[in-house]
Design a protein around this motif. Structure first.
Motif, PDB file in Angstrom:
ATOM      1  N   TYR A  45       0.832  -1.201   0.000  1.00 31.83           N
ATOM      2  CA  TYR A  45       0.000   0.000   0.000  1.00 31.83           C
ATOM      3  C   TYR A  45       0.870   1.256   0.000  1.00 31.83           C
ATOM      4  O   TYR A  45       0.637   2.186  -0.773  1.00 31.83           O
ATOM      5  CB  TYR A  45      -0.927  -0.009   1.214  1.00 31.83           C
ATOM      6  CG  TYR A  45      -1.651   1.300   1.409  1.00 31.83           C
ATOM      7  CD1 TYR A  45      -2.739   1.629   0.612  1.00 31.83           C
ATOM      8  CD2 TYR A  45      -1.234   2.217   2.372  1.00 31.83           C
ATOM      9  CE1 TYR A  45      -3.400   2.829   0.775  1.00 31.83           C
ATOM     10  CE2 TYR A  45      -1.886   3.423   2.539  1.00 31.83           C
ATOM     11  CZ  TYR A  45      -2.963   3.725   1.746  1.00 31.83           C
ATOM     12  OH  TYR A  45      -3.599   4.929   1.899  1.00 31.83           O
ATOM     13  N   ARG A  46       1.872   1.292   0.863  1.00 28.48           N
ATOM     14  CA  ARG A  46       2.758   2.464   0.920  1.00 28.48           C
ATOM     15  C   ARG A  46       3.528   2.650  -0.369  1.00 28.48           C
ATOM     16  O   ARG A  46       3.750   3.769  -0.814  1.00 28.48           O
ATOM     17  CB  ARG A  46       3.700   2.332   2.107  1.00 28.48           C
ATOM     18  CG  ARG A  46       2.993   2.554   3.416  1.00 28.48           C
ATOM     19  CD  ARG A  46       3.938   2.477   4.575  1.00 28.48           C
ATOM     20  NE  ARG A  46       3.250   2.787   5.805  1.00 28.48           N
ATOM     21  CZ  ARG A  46       3.482   2.204   6.951  1.00 28.48           C
ATOM     22  NH1 ARG A  46       4.395   1.269   7.051  1.00 28.48           N
ATOM     23  NH2 ARG A  46       2.795   2.544   8.027  1.00 28.48           N
ATOM     24  N   ARG A  47       3.946   1.532  -0.986  1.00 27.95           N
ATOM     25  CA  ARG A  47       4.666   1.636  -2.259  1.00 27.95           C
ATOM     26  C   ARG A  47       3.753   2.235  -3.327  1.00 27.95           C
ATOM     27  O   ARG A  47       4.158   3.115  -4.081  1.00 27.95           O
ATOM     28  CB  ARG A  47       5.161   0.259  -2.694  1.00 27.95           C
ATOM     29  CG  ARG A  47       6.051   0.298  -3.934  1.00 27.95           C
ATOM     30  CD  ARG A  47       6.391  -1.096  -4.405  1.00 27.95           C
ATOM     31  NE  ARG A  47       5.256  -1.765  -4.991  1.00 27.95           N
ATOM     32  CZ  ARG A  47       4.752  -1.516  -6.210  1.00 27.95           C
ATOM     33  NH1 ARG A  47       5.288  -0.581  -6.953  1.00 27.95           N
ATOM     34  NH2 ARG A  47       3.721  -2.188  -6.667  1.00 27.95           N
ATOM     35  N   LEU A  48       2.511   1.779  -3.367  1.00 25.18           N
ATOM     36  CA  LEU A  48       1.575   2.270  -4.381  1.00 25.18           C
ATOM     37  C   LEU A  48       1.168   3.720  -4.164  1.00 25.18           C
ATOM     38  O   LEU A  48       0.974   4.468  -5.111  1.00 25.18           O
ATOM     39  CB  LEU A  48       0.322   1.392  -4.416  1.00 25.18           C
ATOM     40  CG  LEU A  48       0.506  -0.008  -4.971  1.00 25.18           C
ATOM     41  CD1 LEU A  48      -0.756  -0.830  -4.774  1.00 25.18           C
ATOM     42  CD2 LEU A  48       0.903   0.033  -6.433  1.00 25.18           C
ATOM     43  N   THR A  49       1.013   4.112  -2.908  1.00 25.81           N
ATOM     44  CA  THR A  49       0.571   5.476  -2.627  1.00 25.81           C
ATOM     45  C   THR A  49       1.734   6.448  -2.508  1.00 25.81           C
ATOM     46  O   THR A  49       1.517   7.660  -2.467  1.00 25.81           O
ATOM     47  CB  THR A  49      -0.249   5.541  -1.321  1.00 25.81           C
ATOM     48  OG1 THR A  49       0.569   5.107  -0.236  1.00 25.81           O
ATOM     49  CG2 THR A  49      -1.516   4.718  -1.430  1.00 25.81           C
ATOM     50  N   GLY A  50       2.948   5.920  -2.446  1.00 28.71           N
ATOM     51  CA  GLY A  50       4.110   6.790  -2.309  1.00 28.71           C
ATOM     52  C   GLY A  50       4.249   7.358  -0.918  1.00 28.71           C
ATOM     53  O   GLY A  50       4.987   8.305  -0.704  1.00 28.71           O
ATOM     54  N   LYS A  51       3.547   6.785   0.037  1.00 31.73           N
ATOM     55  CA  LYS A  51       3.609   7.276   1.403  1.00 31.73           C
ATOM     56  C   LYS A  51       4.501   6.360   2.235  1.00 31.73           C
ATOM     57  O   LYS A  51       4.324   5.159   2.247  1.00 31.73           O
ATOM     58  CB  LYS A  51       2.216   7.310   2.034  1.00 31.73           C
ATOM     59  CG  LYS A  51       1.288   8.292   1.388  1.00 31.73           C
ATOM     60  CD  LYS A  51      -0.047   8.275   2.075  1.00 31.73           C
ATOM     61  CE  LYS A  51      -0.976   9.277   1.423  1.00 31.73           C
ATOM     62  NZ  LYS A  51      -2.301   9.278   2.018  1.00 31.73           N
ATOM     63  N   GLY A  52       5.416   6.962   2.927  1.00 28.58           N
ATOM     64  CA  GLY A  52       6.230   6.210   3.862  1.00 28.58           C
ATOM     65  C   GLY A  52       5.624   6.286   5.241  1.00 28.58           C
ATOM     66  O   GLY A  52       4.501   6.739   5.429  1.00 28.58           O
ATOM     67  N   MET A  53       6.366   5.859   6.199  1.00 29.05           N
ATOM     68  CA  MET A  53       5.898   5.889   7.570  1.00 29.05           C
ATOM     69  C   MET A  53       5.955   7.321   8.094  1.00 29.05           C
ATOM     70  O   MET A  53       6.946   8.023   7.900  1.00 29.05           O
ATOM     71  CB  MET A  53       6.800   4.989   8.424  1.00 29.05           C
ATOM     72  CG  MET A  53       6.361   4.855   9.851  1.00 29.05           C
ATOM     73  SD  MET A  53       7.480   3.841  10.839  1.00 29.05           S
ATOM     74  CE  MET A  53       7.476   2.323   9.941  1.00 29.05           C
ATOM     75  N   SER A  54       4.897   7.749   8.753  1.00 24.23           N
ATOM     76  CA  SER A  54       4.882   9.089   9.330  1.00 24.23           C
ATOM     77  C   SER A  54       5.687   9.085  10.625  1.00 24.23           C
ATOM     78  O   SER A  54       5.957   8.025  11.215  1.00 24.23           O
ATOM     79  CB  SER A  54       3.455   9.539   9.616  1.00 24.23           C
ATOM     80  OG  SER A  54       2.930   8.820  10.718  1.00 24.23           O
ATOM     81  N   LEU A  55       6.050  10.255  11.090  1.00 26.53           N
ATOM     82  CA  LEU A  55       6.778  10.363  12.346  1.00 26.53           C
ATOM     83  C   LEU A  55       5.939   9.791  13.479  1.00 26.53           C
ATOM     84  O   LEU A  55       6.450   9.086  14.350  1.00 26.53           O
ATOM     85  CB  LEU A  55       7.150  11.826  12.626  1.00 26.53           C
ATOM     86  CG  LEU A  55       7.946  12.078  13.897  1.00 26.53           C
ATOM     87  CD1 LEU A  55       9.231  11.274  13.922  1.00 26.53           C
ATOM     88  CD2 LEU A  55       8.241  13.556  14.042  1.00 26.53           C
ATOM     89  N   LEU A  56       4.653  10.053  13.476  1.00 30.45           N
ATOM     90  CA  LEU A  56       3.761   9.524  14.509  1.00 30.45           C
ATOM     91  C   LEU A  56       3.759   8.000  14.501  1.00 30.45           C
ATOM     92  O   LEU A  56       3.841   7.366  15.550  1.00 30.45           O
ATOM     93  CB  LEU A  56       2.345  10.065  14.319  1.00 30.45           C
ATOM     94  CG  LEU A  56       1.311   9.576  15.318  1.00 30.45           C
ATOM     95  CD1 LEU A  56       1.694  10.004  16.734  1.00 30.45           C
ATOM     96  CD2 LEU A  56      -0.053  10.117  14.965  1.00 30.45           C
ATOM     97  N   GLU A  57       3.682   7.404  13.317  1.00 31.60           N
ATOM     98  CA  GLU A  57       3.714   5.947  13.225  1.00 31.60           C
ATOM     99  C   GLU A  57       5.048   5.398  13.718  1.00 31.60           C
ATOM    100  O   GLU A  57       5.086   4.375  14.391  1.00 31.60           O
ATOM    101  CB  GLU A  57       3.478   5.497  11.786  1.00 31.60           C
ATOM    102  CG  GLU A  57       2.073   5.721  11.286  1.00 31.60           C
ATOM    103  CD  GLU A  57       1.946   5.475   9.793  1.00 31.60           C
ATOM    104  OE1 GLU A  57       0.892   4.945   9.408  1.00 31.60           O
ATOM    105  OE2 GLU A  57       2.865   5.804   9.030  1.00 31.60           O
ATOM    106  N   ALA A  58       6.131   6.074  13.384  1.00 28.70           N
ATOM    107  CA  ALA A  58       7.449   5.628  13.818  1.00 28.70           C
ATOM    108  C   ALA A  58       7.575   5.679  15.340  1.00 28.70           C
ATOM    109  O   ALA A  58       8.087   4.756  15.967  1.00 28.70           O
ATOM    110  CB  ALA A  58       8.534   6.492  13.174  1.00 28.70           C
ATOM    111  N   LEU A  59       7.079   6.747  15.943  1.00 31.74           N
ATOM    112  CA  LEU A  59       7.157   6.875  17.395  1.00 31.74           C
ATOM    113  C   LEU A  59       6.230   5.904  18.112  1.00 31.74           C
ATOM    114  O   LEU A  59       6.482   5.535  19.257  1.00 31.74           O
ATOM    115  CB  LEU A  59       6.840   8.315  17.812  1.00 31.74           C
ATOM    116  CG  LEU A  59       7.866   9.359  17.368  1.00 31.74           C
ATOM    117  CD1 LEU A  59       7.359  10.762  17.680  1.00 31.74           C
ATOM    118  CD2 LEU A  59       9.217   9.109  18.005  1.00 31.74           C
TER     119      LEU A  59
END
Length: 86
Positions: A45-59
């Protein structure tokens, strides 16, 4: 990449199969014989949308040793200008 097709009944009765299949490729879930939904792994999903992990998700990660790449986008457009103190 393998595409798997499941009826909505099959999906409801065996979600673990659908989750495992999503790691190999998209899972198409049909409703009355017509494609209705697609199940993807979060990586796909992230590859297709071009979205990586957000800072909030990382934390919010709780797994010890979780590793991620944080590469914020570069700000451009000439918004930095020299200061004029006169």
């Amino acid at each position: 990449m393998t595409t798997t097709t499941l009826t909505s009944r099959e999906f409801n009765q065996d979600t673990s199969r659908a989750r495992k299949a999503a790691n190999e490729g998209p899972v198409i879930i049909t409703d009355r014989g017509r494609p209705a939904h697609v199940l993807l792994s979060i990586e796909e999903y992230r590859r297709l949308t071009g979205k990586g992990m957000s800072l909030l998700e990382a934390l919010a990660q709780t797994d010890e040793g979780s590793d991620f790449e944080f590469d914020p986008p570069k700000m451009g457009g000439g918004w930095l200008k020299p200061v004029d103190f006169e």
